[in-house]
Write a protein that holds these residues in place. Structure first.
Motif, PDB file in Angstrom:
ATOM      1  N   SER A 151       0.839  -1.202   0.000  1.00  0.00           N
ATOM      2  CA  SER A 151       0.000   0.000   0.000  1.00  0.00           C
ATOM      3  C   SER A 151       0.874   1.252   0.000  1.00  0.00           C
ATOM      4  CB  SER A 151      -0.975   0.003   1.179  1.00  0.00           C
ATOM      5  OG  SER A 151      -0.418   0.634   2.281  1.00  0.00           O
ATOM      6  N   HIS A 152       2.018   1.170   0.669  1.00  0.00           N
ATOM      7  CA  HIS A 152       2.951   2.302   0.625  1.00  0.00           C
ATOM      8  C   HIS A 152       3.403   2.539  -0.819  1.00  0.00           C
ATOM      9  CE1 HIS A 152       6.317   4.906   1.447  1.00  0.00           C
ATOM     10  NE2 HIS A 152       7.113   4.049   0.860  1.00  0.00           N
ATOM     11  N   GLY A 153       3.718   1.442  -1.536  1.00  0.00           N
ATOM     12  CA  GLY A 153       4.133   1.557  -2.936  1.00  0.00           C
ATOM     13  C   GLY A 153       3.030   2.149  -3.797  1.00  0.00           C
ATOM     14  N   ARG A 175       2.762   5.840  -3.070  1.00  0.00           N
ATOM     15  CA  ARG A 175       3.894   6.556  -3.654  1.00  0.00           C
ATOM     16  C   ARG A 175       3.709   6.734  -5.164  1.00  0.00           C
ATOM     17  NH1 ARG A 175       9.904   4.539  -1.884  1.00  0.00           N
ATOM     18  NH2 ARG A 175      10.195   6.213  -0.415  1.00  0.00           N
ATOM     19  N   ALA A 176       3.121   5.709  -5.803  1.00  0.00           N
ATOM     20  CA  ALA A 176       2.908   5.772  -7.255  1.00  0.00           C
ATOM     21  C   ALA A 176       1.642   6.541  -7.608  1.00  0.00           C
ATOM     22  CB  ALA A 176       2.848   4.353  -7.818  1.00  0.00           C
ATOM     23  N   GLY A 177       0.901   6.977  -6.589  1.00  0.00           N
ATOM     24  CA  GLY A 177      -0.326   7.745  -6.828  1.00  0.00           C
ATOM     25  C   GLY A 177      -1.468   6.894  -7.363  1.00  0.00           C
ATOM     26  N   VAL A 178      -1.447   5.576  -7.085  1.00  0.00           N
ATOM     27  CA  VAL A 178      -2.488   4.709  -7.647  1.00  0.00           C
ATOM     28  C   VAL A 178      -3.281   3.985  -6.554  1.00  0.00           C
ATOM     29  CG1 VAL A 178      -1.264   4.352  -9.838  1.00  0.00           C
ATOM     30  CG2 VAL A 178      -0.817   2.798  -7.924  1.00  0.00           C
ATOM     31  N   LEU A 179      -3.167   4.455  -5.326  1.00  0.00           N
ATOM     32  CA  LEU A 179      -3.813   3.723  -4.227  1.00  0.00           C
ATOM     33  C   LEU A 179      -5.327   3.600  -4.435  1.00  0.00           C
ATOM     34  CD1 LEU A 179      -3.419   2.296  -1.509  1.00  0.00           C
ATOM     35  CD2 LEU A 179      -3.888   4.455  -0.395  1.00  0.00           C
ATOM     36  N   ASP A 180      -5.985   4.687  -4.831  1.00  0.00           N
ATOM     37  CA  ASP A 180      -7.443   4.640  -4.993  1.00  0.00           C
ATOM     38  C   ASP A 180      -7.839   3.620  -6.061  1.00  0.00           C
ATOM     39  OD1 ASP A 180      -7.560   6.546  -3.120  1.00  0.00           O
ATOM     40  OD2 ASP A 180      -8.186   8.194  -4.434  1.00  0.00           O
ATOM     41  N   ARG A 181      -7.108   3.676  -7.186  1.00  0.00           N
ATOM     42  CA  ARG A 181      -7.445   2.751  -8.277  1.00  0.00           C
ATOM     43  C   ARG A 181      -7.210   1.297  -7.846  1.00  0.00           C
ATOM     44  NH1 ARG A 181      -4.369   4.675 -12.427  1.00  0.00           N
ATOM     45  NH2 ARG A 181      -2.985   2.962 -12.883  1.00  0.00           N
ATOM     46  N   MET A 182      -6.101   1.064  -7.163  1.00  0.00           N
ATOM     47  CA  MET A 182      -5.785  -0.296  -6.724  1.00  0.00           C
ATOM     48  C   MET A 182      -6.803  -0.777  -5.686  1.00  0.00           C
ATOM     49  SD  MET A 182      -3.397  -1.072  -8.593  1.00  0.00           S
ATOM     50  CE  MET A 182      -2.453  -0.143  -9.779  1.00  0.00           C
ATOM     51  N   PHE A 183      -7.225   0.143  -4.840  1.00  0.00           N
ATOM     52  CA  PHE A 183      -8.211  -0.230  -3.822  1.00  0.00           C
ATOM     53  C   PHE A 183      -9.527  -0.663  -4.493  1.00  0.00           C
ATOM     54  CE2 PHE A 183     -11.773   1.149  -1.059  1.00  0.00           C
ATOM     55  CZ  PHE A 183     -11.574   0.238  -0.032  1.00  0.00           C
ATOM     56  N   ARG A 184      -9.954   0.125  -5.498  1.00  0.00           N
ATOM     57  CA  ARG A 184     -11.205  -0.239  -6.199  1.00  0.00           C
ATOM     58  C   ARG A 184     -11.079  -1.604  -6.871  1.00  0.00           C
ATOM     59  NH1 ARG A 184     -11.257   5.201  -7.560  1.00  0.00           N
ATOM     60  NH2 ARG A 184     -10.393   4.791  -9.633  1.00  0.00           N
ATOM     61  N   ARG A 185      -9.924  -1.835  -7.481  1.00  0.00           N
ATOM     62  CA  ARG A 185      -9.727  -3.139  -8.139  1.00  0.00           C
ATOM     63  C   ARG A 185      -9.739  -4.279  -7.117  1.00  0.00           C
ATOM     64  NH1 ARG A 185      -4.793  -2.244 -12.321  1.00  0.00           N
ATOM     65  NH2 ARG A 185      -5.765  -0.726 -13.681  1.00  0.00           N
ATOM     66  N   MET A 234      -6.150   1.789   8.357  1.00  0.00           N
ATOM     67  CA  MET A 234      -5.765   3.171   8.050  1.00  0.00           C
ATOM     68  C   MET A 234      -6.961   4.113   7.924  1.00  0.00           C
ATOM     69  SD  MET A 234      -2.587   2.899   8.260  1.00  0.00           S
ATOM     70  CE  MET A 234      -2.299   4.642   8.030  1.00  0.00           C
ATOM     71  N   ALA A 235      -8.178   3.577   7.871  1.00  0.00           N
ATOM     72  CA  ALA A 235      -9.372   4.411   7.698  1.00  0.00           C
ATOM     73  C   ALA A 235      -9.163   5.421   6.560  1.00  0.00           C
ATOM     74  CB  ALA A 235      -9.739   5.115   9.011  1.00  0.00           C
ATOM     75  N   PHE A 236      -8.619   4.929   5.452  1.00  0.00           N
ATOM     76  CA  PHE A 236      -8.415   5.700   4.218  1.00  0.00           C
ATOM     77  C   PHE A 236      -7.363   6.817   4.368  1.00  0.00           C
ATOM     78  CE2 PHE A 236     -12.607   3.794   3.879  1.00  0.00           C
ATOM     79  CZ  PHE A 236     -12.540   3.201   2.630  1.00  0.00           C
ATOM     80  N   ARG A 237      -6.597   6.791   5.445  1.00  0.00           N
ATOM     81  CA  ARG A 237      -5.535   7.808   5.604  1.00  0.00           C
ATOM     82  C   ARG A 237      -4.203   7.197   5.196  1.00  0.00           C
ATOM     83  NH1 ARG A 237      -5.770   8.594  11.755  1.00  0.00           N
ATOM     84  NH2 ARG A 237      -6.296   6.423  11.493  1.00  0.00           N
TER      85      ARG A 237
END
Ligand code: SF4
Length: 262
Positions: free
Chosen positions: A111-113, A116-126, A250-253
């Motif tokens: 999740s840190h990666g 950092r890559a700015g893709v957390l939201d997209r990865m979470f949805r997937r 993390m409650a989305f933080r």
């Protein structure tokens, strides 16, 4: 982990004693870096503010780097012993499997990666989409049980998931977008047969020879101790653990990284 231990066609104990000794040194170094990461954690600060010192990340990153070095060394030794690993850069045929056996800290690192890559939201949805699919498979299993079918073990459910050929949420254009942060289950998985046999729809798939270079008890013990200090009790399945991390832990933080105390 990707395949089960019982599918392993080889063990590192087939290597010469000197190579095994080198691998033990690597394990010791990895475990020691992971324990340094654990010692850097201030449990109260983590629990109340989700803060971690940057030294934690430094040690964790080094541990993964050294672990990769040990895998490269093991591969070269296996090659010398006559075992030719056929996995090549850019191959992602095994990335329709659902990685399992993950520790919480590996999910933290992924999740840190992604952040950092700015893709957390997209990865979470997937991950959420894959999680729905996984739940669907559980429901199919429940029906099978009602029909006295024996498909109830985790291995069988994972096999069923793989047969659906759904790419890993982190796969982008055939490459792992979080390669540097991928979990051990992905790092240790290898093939001795032609790489395309690993495709779930390939007619030779049932005959593909795949194995895991299992991490030592020392390394697994150090990862579990990290989980304990961070009080992580996540699912060991990649998509389930990732969703639990983002929502429950993390409650989305994001993690708040702090400078190391002087
Ligand atoms: S995390 Fe990366 S290497 Fe592992 S299955 Fe997903 S895409 Fe493949």
């Amino acid at each position: 982990m990707k395949p089960s231990r019982t599918e392993n066609p080889l063990e590192l104990c087939c290597l010469p004693a000197s190579a095994q000794e080198t691998l033990r040194h690597y394990d010791h170094r990895v475990a020691s870096l992971l324990l340094q990461a654990r010692d850097a954690v201030d449990p109260a600060m983590w629990e109340k503010q989700r803060r971690l010192p940057s030294a934690f990340l430094t040690h964790l990153e080094k541990a993964f780097l050294v672990y990769d070095q040990s895998l490269r060394f093991a591969q070269s030794q296996l090659h010398r012993a006559g075992w030719s690993i056929t996995c090549a850069p850019g191959c992602s045929h095994c990335c329709t499997q659902l990685p399992s056996g993950l520790t919480g800290v590996e999910i933290l690192y992924l999740s840190h990666g992604a952040l950092r890559a700015g893709v957390l939201d997209r990865m979470f949805r997937r991950c959420l989409e894959r999680l729905e699919l996984w739940e669907e498979i559980r429901r199919w299993n429940a029906q099978d049980l009602a029909q006295a079918c024996l498909e109830r073990s985790l291995a069988q459910r994972l096999h069923r998931y793989n047969a659906l050929k759904v790419p890993c949420p982190f796969l982008e254009a055939g490459l792992c977008s979080l390669y540097r942060y991928r979990p051990l289950a992905c790092r240790i998985h290898f093939s001795l047969s032609p790489p395309h046999w690993c495709r779930p729809d390939h007619f030779q798939n049932a005959h593909a020879i795949r194995f895991n270079l299992e991490p030592s008890h020392q390394v697994m013990d150090a990862l579990e101790r990290l989980d304990q200090v961070l009080q992580l009790n996540l699912s060991d399945l990649l998509v389930c653990g990732f969703v639990e991390w983002v929502v429950n832990v993390m409650a989305f933080r994001p993690i708040a990284w702090t400078e190391n105390p002087h």
